[in-house]
Scaffold this active site. Structure first.
Site, PDB file in Angstrom:
ATOM      1  N   SER A  93       0.826  -1.208   0.000  1.00  0.00           N
ATOM      2  CA  SER A  93       0.000   0.000   0.000  1.00  0.00           C
ATOM      3  C   SER A  93       0.856   1.251   0.000  1.00  0.00           C
ATOM      4  O   SER A  93       1.977   1.247   0.533  1.00  0.00           O
ATOM      5  CB  SER A  93      -0.899  -0.006   1.244  1.00  0.00           C
ATOM      6  OG  SER A  93      -1.508   1.253   1.445  1.00  0.00           O
ATOM      7  N   TYR A 142      -2.230  -0.355  10.131  1.00  0.00           N
ATOM      8  CA  TYR A 142      -2.441  -0.907   8.793  1.00  0.00           C
ATOM      9  C   TYR A 142      -1.171  -0.761   7.955  1.00  0.00           C
ATOM     10  O   TYR A 142      -0.690  -1.719   7.344  1.00  0.00           O
ATOM     11  CB  TYR A 142      -3.603  -0.188   8.105  1.00  0.00           C
ATOM     12  CG  TYR A 142      -3.724  -0.490   6.629  1.00  0.00           C
ATOM     13  CD1 TYR A 142      -4.074  -1.758   6.198  1.00  0.00           C
ATOM     14  CD2 TYR A 142      -3.467   0.497   5.675  1.00  0.00           C
ATOM     15  CE1 TYR A 142      -4.166  -2.051   4.836  1.00  0.00           C
ATOM     16  CE2 TYR A 142      -3.564   0.217   4.320  1.00  0.00           C
ATOM     17  CZ  TYR A 142      -3.917  -1.061   3.903  1.00  0.00           C
ATOM     18  OH  TYR A 142      -4.003  -1.350   2.568  1.00  0.00           O
TER      19      TYR A 142
END
Length: 351
Positions: free
Chosen positions: A143, A168
Protein backbone atom coordinates in the site's frame (compact mmCIF):
# COMPACT_ATOMS: atom_id res chain seq x y z
CA UNK A 1 21.47 5.12 -6.70
CA UNK A 2 18.62 3.52 -8.67
CA UNK A 3 19.20 0.34 -10.61
CA UNK A 4 17.28 -1.63 -13.21
CA UNK A 5 16.56 -4.85 -11.28
CA UNK A 6 13.19 -6.14 -12.43
CA UNK A 7 14.22 -8.28 -15.35
CA UNK A 8 11.54 -9.45 -17.72
CA UNK A 9 11.16 -13.18 -18.19
CA UNK A 10 9.41 -13.61 -21.52
CA UNK A 11 6.25 -11.95 -22.74
CA UNK A 12 2.77 -12.39 -21.26
CA UNK A 13 1.71 -15.97 -21.89
CA UNK A 14 -1.40 -16.93 -23.75
CA UNK A 15 -1.43 -20.46 -22.34
CA UNK A 16 -3.69 -21.48 -19.47
CA UNK A 17 -2.14 -20.88 -16.05
CA UNK A 18 -3.19 -22.05 -12.58
CA UNK A 19 -3.40 -18.99 -10.36
CA UNK A 20 -4.44 -18.54 -6.74
CA UNK A 21 -6.08 -15.23 -5.84
CA UNK A 22 -6.81 -14.50 -2.20
CA UNK A 23 -9.50 -11.95 -1.44
CA UNK A 24 -11.27 -12.91 -4.68
CA UNK A 25 -14.59 -11.45 -3.53
CA UNK A 26 -12.92 -8.16 -2.68
CA UNK A 27 -12.71 -5.09 -4.89
CA UNK A 28 -9.32 -5.67 -6.54
CA UNK A 29 -9.50 -9.45 -6.24
CA UNK A 30 -12.79 -9.55 -8.13
CA UNK A 31 -11.55 -7.40 -11.00
CA UNK A 32 -8.25 -9.25 -11.29
CA UNK A 33 -9.98 -12.64 -11.21
CA UNK A 34 -12.33 -11.61 -14.00
CA UNK A 35 -9.43 -10.17 -16.03
CA UNK A 36 -7.49 -13.44 -15.79
CA UNK A 37 -10.54 -15.65 -16.37
CA UNK A 38 -11.27 -13.74 -19.57
CA UNK A 39 -7.70 -14.56 -20.64
CA UNK A 40 -8.36 -18.28 -20.17
CA UNK A 41 -6.47 -18.81 -16.92
CA UNK A 42 -7.68 -21.23 -14.25
CA UNK A 43 -8.33 -19.23 -11.10
CA UNK A 44 -8.83 -20.55 -7.58
CA UNK A 45 -10.26 -17.77 -5.46
CA UNK A 46 -10.48 -17.74 -1.69
CA UNK A 47 -12.24 -15.29 0.59
CA UNK A 48 -13.68 -15.34 4.10
CA UNK A 49 -16.56 -12.99 3.18
CA UNK A 50 -16.16 -11.10 6.45
CA UNK A 51 -18.52 -8.32 7.50
CA UNK A 52 -16.04 -5.41 7.41
CA UNK A 53 -18.35 -4.02 4.72
CA UNK A 54 -21.53 -5.13 2.91
CA UNK A 55 -21.34 -8.90 2.44
CA UNK A 56 -24.05 -8.75 -0.24
CA UNK A 57 -21.73 -6.67 -2.42
CA UNK A 58 -19.03 -9.33 -2.05
CA UNK A 59 -21.53 -12.07 -2.90
CA UNK A 60 -22.66 -10.14 -5.99
CA UNK A 61 -19.07 -9.93 -7.22
CA UNK A 62 -18.61 -13.62 -6.49
CA UNK A 63 -21.76 -14.53 -8.42
CA UNK A 64 -20.24 -13.00 -11.55
CA UNK A 65 -17.01 -14.94 -11.13
CA UNK A 66 -18.85 -18.22 -10.59
CA UNK A 67 -20.28 -17.91 -14.10
CA UNK A 68 -16.81 -18.81 -15.45
CA UNK A 69 -16.20 -22.55 -15.69
CA UNK A 70 -12.50 -22.09 -14.96
CA UNK A 71 -13.15 -20.40 -11.60
CA UNK A 72 -13.10 -22.34 -8.35
CA UNK A 73 -14.07 -20.73 -5.05
CA UNK A 74 -13.18 -21.77 -1.53
CA UNK A 75 -14.53 -19.93 1.48
CA UNK A 76 -11.83 -19.84 4.13
CA UNK A 77 -9.70 -17.47 6.17
CA UNK A 78 -6.00 -16.88 5.57
CA UNK A 79 -5.44 -17.16 9.32
CA UNK A 80 -6.79 -20.74 9.32
CA UNK A 81 -3.52 -22.63 9.20
CA UNK A 82 -5.02 -26.06 8.57
CA UNK A 83 -7.17 -24.85 5.68
CA UNK A 84 -4.27 -23.05 4.08
CA UNK A 85 -2.00 -26.07 4.38
CA UNK A 86 -4.68 -28.22 2.75
CA UNK A 87 -5.20 -25.65 -0.03
CA UNK A 88 -1.56 -25.70 -1.09
CA UNK A 89 -1.09 -29.44 -0.64
CA UNK A 90 -4.09 -30.30 -2.84
CA UNK A 91 -3.30 -27.79 -5.59
CA UNK A 92 -0.33 -26.90 -7.73
CA UNK A 93 -0.34 -23.15 -8.33
CA UNK A 94 2.10 -21.47 -10.69
CA UNK A 95 1.37 -18.06 -9.20
CA UNK A 96 -0.21 -16.85 -5.97
CA UNK A 97 -1.62 -13.32 -5.80
CA UNK A 98 -2.33 -12.27 -2.22
CA UNK A 99 -4.95 -9.51 -2.18
CA UNK A 100 -6.74 -10.60 0.99
CA UNK A 101 -6.13 -8.28 3.92
CA UNK A 102 -7.88 -6.30 6.58
CA UNK A 103 -8.01 -2.93 4.87
CA UNK A 104 -8.61 0.59 6.10
CA UNK A 105 -6.40 3.04 7.98
CA UNK A 106 -9.07 4.39 10.34
CA UNK A 107 -10.50 0.95 11.20
CA UNK A 108 -7.03 -0.11 12.37
CA UNK A 109 -7.38 2.40 15.21
CA UNK A 110 -10.52 0.61 16.40
CA UNK A 111 -9.79 -3.07 15.78
CA UNK A 112 -6.03 -3.68 15.67
CA UNK A 113 -6.27 -7.43 16.26
CA UNK A 114 -8.07 -7.91 12.93
CA UNK A 115 -4.94 -6.60 11.18
CA UNK A 116 -2.62 -8.92 13.05
CA UNK A 117 -4.78 -11.98 12.29
CA UNK A 118 -5.29 -11.27 8.59
CA UNK A 119 -2.27 -9.27 7.51
CA UNK A 120 0.44 -10.97 9.56
CA UNK A 121 -0.75 -14.44 10.59
CA UNK A 122 -2.59 -14.91 7.29
CA UNK A 123 0.36 -13.73 5.23
CA UNK A 124 2.67 -16.12 7.07
CA UNK A 125 0.38 -18.97 6.02
CA UNK A 126 0.58 -17.76 2.40
CA UNK A 127 4.37 -17.65 2.52
CA UNK A 128 4.57 -21.13 4.00
CA UNK A 129 2.12 -22.41 1.40
CA UNK A 130 4.22 -20.95 -1.40
CA UNK A 131 7.36 -22.48 0.07
CA UNK A 132 5.95 -25.97 0.49
CA UNK A 133 3.91 -25.81 -2.71
CA UNK A 134 6.88 -24.63 -4.80
CA UNK A 135 4.94 -21.67 -6.18
CA UNK A 136 6.94 -20.00 -8.95
CA UNK A 137 5.94 -16.42 -8.15
CA UNK A 138 4.20 -14.72 -5.22
CA UNK A 139 2.63 -11.33 -5.90
CA UNK A 140 1.24 -9.51 -2.88
CA UNK A 141 -0.62 -6.28 -2.21
CA UNK A 142 1.20 -3.60 -0.31
CA UNK A 143 0.00 0.00 0.00
CA UNK A 144 0.99 3.61 -0.49
CA UNK A 145 0.37 3.87 3.26
CA UNK A 146 3.85 2.41 3.88
CA UNK A 147 5.35 5.79 2.95
CA UNK A 148 3.94 7.13 6.22
CA UNK A 149 5.77 10.23 7.38
CA UNK A 150 7.75 10.55 4.15
CA UNK A 151 7.36 13.96 2.54
CA UNK A 152 9.71 13.69 -0.46
CA UNK A 153 7.51 13.53 -3.55
CA UNK A 154 6.84 11.59 -5.66
CA UNK A 155 7.06 8.50 -3.46
CA UNK A 156 9.70 6.15 -4.82
CA UNK A 157 10.34 2.48 -4.07
CA UNK A 158 13.97 3.56 -3.60
CA UNK A 159 13.01 5.67 -0.57
CA UNK A 160 13.30 4.33 2.96
CA UNK A 161 9.86 3.64 4.49
CA UNK A 162 10.46 3.05 8.20
CA UNK A 163 8.01 5.53 9.69
CA UNK A 164 4.40 4.26 9.28
CA UNK A 165 1.55 6.33 10.69
CA UNK A 166 -0.98 3.53 11.26
CA UNK A 167 -1.01 -0.12 12.23
CA UNK A 168 -2.44 -0.91 8.79
CA UNK A 169 0.63 0.69 7.18
CA UNK A 170 2.91 -1.14 9.60
CA UNK A 171 1.41 -4.52 8.67
CA UNK A 172 1.90 -3.77 4.97
CA UNK A 173 5.53 -2.83 5.58
CA UNK A 174 5.85 -6.04 7.60
CA UNK A 175 4.48 -8.02 4.63
CA UNK A 176 7.24 -6.58 2.44
CA UNK A 177 9.90 -7.58 4.98
CA UNK A 178 8.43 -11.06 5.46
CA UNK A 179 8.30 -11.66 1.71
CA UNK A 180 11.90 -10.50 1.36
CA UNK A 181 13.00 -12.94 4.05
CA UNK A 182 11.34 -15.85 2.22
CA UNK A 183 12.82 -14.71 -1.09
CA UNK A 184 16.27 -14.66 0.50
CA UNK A 185 15.92 -17.90 2.47
CA UNK A 186 14.02 -20.09 0.02
CA UNK A 187 14.57 -18.38 -3.35
CA UNK A 188 10.84 -17.69 -3.76
CA UNK A 189 10.41 -14.87 -6.31
CA UNK A 190 8.25 -12.21 -4.64
CA UNK A 191 6.75 -9.02 -6.08
CA UNK A 192 5.10 -6.45 -3.83
CA UNK A 193 2.70 -3.89 -5.28
CA UNK A 194 2.06 -0.60 -3.51
CA UNK A 195 -1.41 0.48 -4.59
CA UNK A 196 -2.39 4.16 -4.59
CA UNK A 197 -6.04 5.11 -3.78
CA UNK A 198 -7.84 2.59 -5.96
CA UNK A 199 -11.38 3.43 -7.14
CA UNK A 200 -13.90 2.31 -9.74
CA UNK A 201 -17.00 0.14 -10.29
CA UNK A 202 -17.66 -2.46 -7.57
CA UNK A 203 -15.48 -0.42 -5.20
CA UNK A 204 -15.31 -0.64 -1.42
CA UNK A 205 -18.09 1.22 0.45
CA UNK A 206 -15.59 2.59 2.99
CA UNK A 207 -13.62 4.52 0.35
CA UNK A 208 -14.12 8.22 -0.44
CA UNK A 209 -15.56 7.74 -3.94
CA UNK A 210 -18.29 5.43 -2.64
CA UNK A 211 -19.00 7.40 0.55
CA UNK A 212 -19.21 10.75 -1.25
CA UNK A 213 -21.41 9.45 -4.06
CA UNK A 214 -23.86 7.83 -1.66
CA UNK A 215 -24.07 10.90 0.58
CA UNK A 216 -24.48 13.39 -2.28
CA UNK A 217 -27.26 11.39 -3.92
CA UNK A 218 -29.02 11.05 -0.56
CA UNK A 219 -28.64 14.75 0.23
CA UNK A 220 -26.40 14.18 3.24
CA UNK A 221 -23.19 16.13 3.98
CA UNK A 222 -19.81 14.66 3.12
CA UNK A 223 -16.94 14.73 5.63
CA UNK A 224 -13.87 16.46 4.20
CA UNK A 225 -10.81 15.94 6.38
CA UNK A 226 -7.92 18.35 6.86
CA UNK A 227 -10.35 21.00 5.58
CA UNK A 228 -9.87 19.71 2.05
CA UNK A 229 -6.11 20.29 2.00
CA UNK A 230 -5.37 16.80 0.74
CA UNK A 231 -3.98 15.31 -2.46
CA UNK A 232 -4.43 11.74 -3.63
CA UNK A 233 -2.99 9.78 -6.55
CA UNK A 234 -6.35 8.29 -7.56
CA UNK A 235 -5.84 5.11 -9.61
CA UNK A 236 -8.62 3.51 -11.64
CA UNK A 237 -9.28 -0.18 -11.02
CA UNK A 238 -8.64 -1.30 -14.63
CA UNK A 239 -5.17 0.25 -14.46
CA UNK A 240 -4.50 -1.60 -11.21
CA UNK A 241 -5.60 -4.98 -12.58
CA UNK A 242 -3.66 -4.51 -15.80
CA UNK A 243 -0.55 -3.69 -13.80
CA UNK A 244 -0.98 -6.76 -11.59
CA UNK A 245 -1.68 -9.02 -14.57
CA UNK A 246 1.47 -7.83 -16.33
CA UNK A 247 3.67 -8.56 -13.31
CA UNK A 248 2.66 -12.24 -13.22
CA UNK A 249 5.24 -13.27 -15.83
CA UNK A 250 7.74 -10.58 -14.82
CA UNK A 251 9.51 -12.78 -12.31
CA UNK A 252 11.99 -10.74 -10.26
CA UNK A 253 15.68 -11.58 -10.38
CA UNK A 254 18.40 -10.79 -7.88
CA UNK A 255 20.40 -7.61 -8.40
CA UNK A 256 24.12 -8.49 -8.70
CA UNK A 257 25.00 -4.83 -8.01
CA UNK A 258 23.12 -4.65 -4.71
CA UNK A 259 25.41 -3.84 -1.80
CA UNK A 260 24.84 -4.00 1.94
CA UNK A 261 27.23 -1.10 2.30
CA UNK A 262 24.76 1.16 0.50
CA UNK A 263 21.47 -0.80 0.53
CA UNK A 264 18.91 0.28 -2.04
CA UNK A 265 15.37 -0.34 -0.67
CA UNK A 266 14.16 -0.73 -4.25
CA UNK A 267 16.27 -3.77 -5.12
CA UNK A 268 17.80 -6.82 -3.48
CA UNK A 269 20.33 -9.63 -3.63
CA UNK A 270 17.23 -11.90 -3.50
CA UNK A 271 14.57 -12.47 -6.21
CA UNK A 272 12.40 -9.68 -4.85
CA UNK A 273 10.91 -6.47 -6.28
CA UNK A 274 8.57 -3.71 -5.16
CA UNK A 275 6.54 -1.52 -7.54
CA UNK A 276 4.28 1.47 -7.09
CA UNK A 277 1.02 1.29 -9.05
CA UNK A 278 -0.45 4.77 -9.08
CA UNK A 279 -1.67 7.29 -11.62
CA UNK A 280 1.45 9.46 -11.15
CA UNK A 281 -0.87 12.46 -11.02
CA UNK A 282 -1.93 13.70 -7.55
CA UNK A 283 -5.28 15.51 -7.46
CA UNK A 284 -6.57 18.00 -4.90
CA UNK A 285 -9.42 16.52 -2.87
CA UNK A 286 -11.65 19.51 -3.62
CA UNK A 287 -10.97 19.09 -7.35
CA UNK A 288 -11.95 15.44 -7.03
CA UNK A 289 -15.19 16.41 -5.27
CA UNK A 290 -15.90 19.00 -7.98
CA UNK A 291 -15.57 16.38 -10.73
CA UNK A 292 -17.86 14.05 -8.82
CA UNK A 293 -20.46 16.81 -8.41
CA UNK A 294 -20.40 17.49 -12.16
CA UNK A 295 -20.90 13.81 -12.95
CA UNK A 296 -23.74 13.44 -10.45
CA UNK A 297 -25.33 16.75 -11.45
CA UNK A 298 -25.70 17.64 -7.80
CA UNK A 299 -23.77 19.76 -5.32
CA UNK A 300 -22.35 18.27 -2.16
CA UNK A 301 -23.07 19.56 1.32
CA UNK A 302 -19.57 19.95 2.73
CA UNK A 303 -18.58 19.26 6.32
CA UNK A 304 -14.98 20.36 6.82
CA UNK A 305 -13.09 18.51 9.57
CA UNK A 306 -9.54 18.39 10.95
CA UNK A 307 -6.95 15.79 9.96
CA UNK A 308 -7.63 12.25 11.14
CA UNK A 309 -5.05 10.17 13.06
CA UNK A 310 -3.05 7.87 10.82
CA UNK A 311 -3.84 9.80 7.63
CA UNK A 312 -1.41 11.62 5.33
CA UNK A 313 -1.85 14.88 3.46
CA UNK A 314 -0.59 13.73 0.06
CA UNK A 315 0.26 10.68 -2.03
CA UNK A 316 2.06 10.63 -5.38
CA UNK A 317 3.46 7.52 -7.06
CA UNK A 318 6.78 7.39 -8.88
CA UNK A 319 6.08 4.64 -11.43
CA UNK A 320 9.42 4.72 -13.28
CA UNK A 321 10.32 1.16 -12.26
CA UNK A 322 6.88 -0.14 -13.27
CA UNK A 323 7.25 1.47 -16.70
CA UNK A 324 10.83 0.30 -17.17
CA UNK A 325 10.47 -3.29 -16.02
CA UNK A 326 6.81 -4.13 -16.61
CA UNK A 327 6.14 -1.84 -19.56
CA UNK A 328 3.01 -0.28 -18.13
CA UNK A 329 1.82 3.02 -16.71
CA UNK A 330 -1.70 3.75 -15.43
CA UNK A 331 -3.47 6.16 -17.78
CA UNK A 332 -7.19 6.47 -16.98
CA UNK A 333 -8.13 10.10 -16.31
CA UNK A 334 -9.99 11.00 -13.14
CA UNK A 335 -12.90 12.37 -15.18
CA UNK A 336 -13.30 9.12 -17.10
CA UNK A 337 -12.88 6.98 -13.99
CA UNK A 338 -15.47 8.93 -12.01
CA UNK A 339 -17.93 8.70 -14.90
CA UNK A 340 -17.58 4.92 -15.03
CA UNK A 341 -17.98 4.59 -11.27
CA UNK A 342 -21.10 6.75 -11.18
CA UNK A 343 -22.65 4.78 -14.06
CA UNK A 344 -22.03 1.55 -12.18
CA UNK A 345 -23.26 2.94 -8.86
CA UNK A 346 -26.53 4.24 -10.26
CA UNK A 347 -27.09 1.02 -12.20
CA UNK A 348 -26.35 -1.21 -9.22
CA UNK A 349 -28.28 0.71 -6.55
CA UNK A 350 -30.94 2.53 -8.58
CA UNK A 351 -31.23 0.49 -11.77
Amino acid sequence: MQRNTGQVIGDCKKTMRKILITGAAGFIGFHLSRRLLESGDVVTGIDNLNSYYDVDLKKARLAILKEYKNFHFIRTDLANREDMEALFSKNSFETAVNLAAQAGVRYSLLNPHAYIDSNLVGFTNILEGCRKGRVKHLIFASSSSVYGANTQMPFSVHHNVDHPLSLYAATKKANELMAHAYAALYNIPCTGLRFFTVYGPWGRPDMAMFLFTKAILEGRPIDIYNYGKMKRDFTYIDDITEGVARTIDRIPQLDPLWSGDDPDPGSSFAPYKIYNIGNNNPVELLEFIGELEKCLGKKAKRNFLPMQPGDVTSTWADVDDLMKNVGFKPKTSLKEGIRKFVEWYKGYYYG
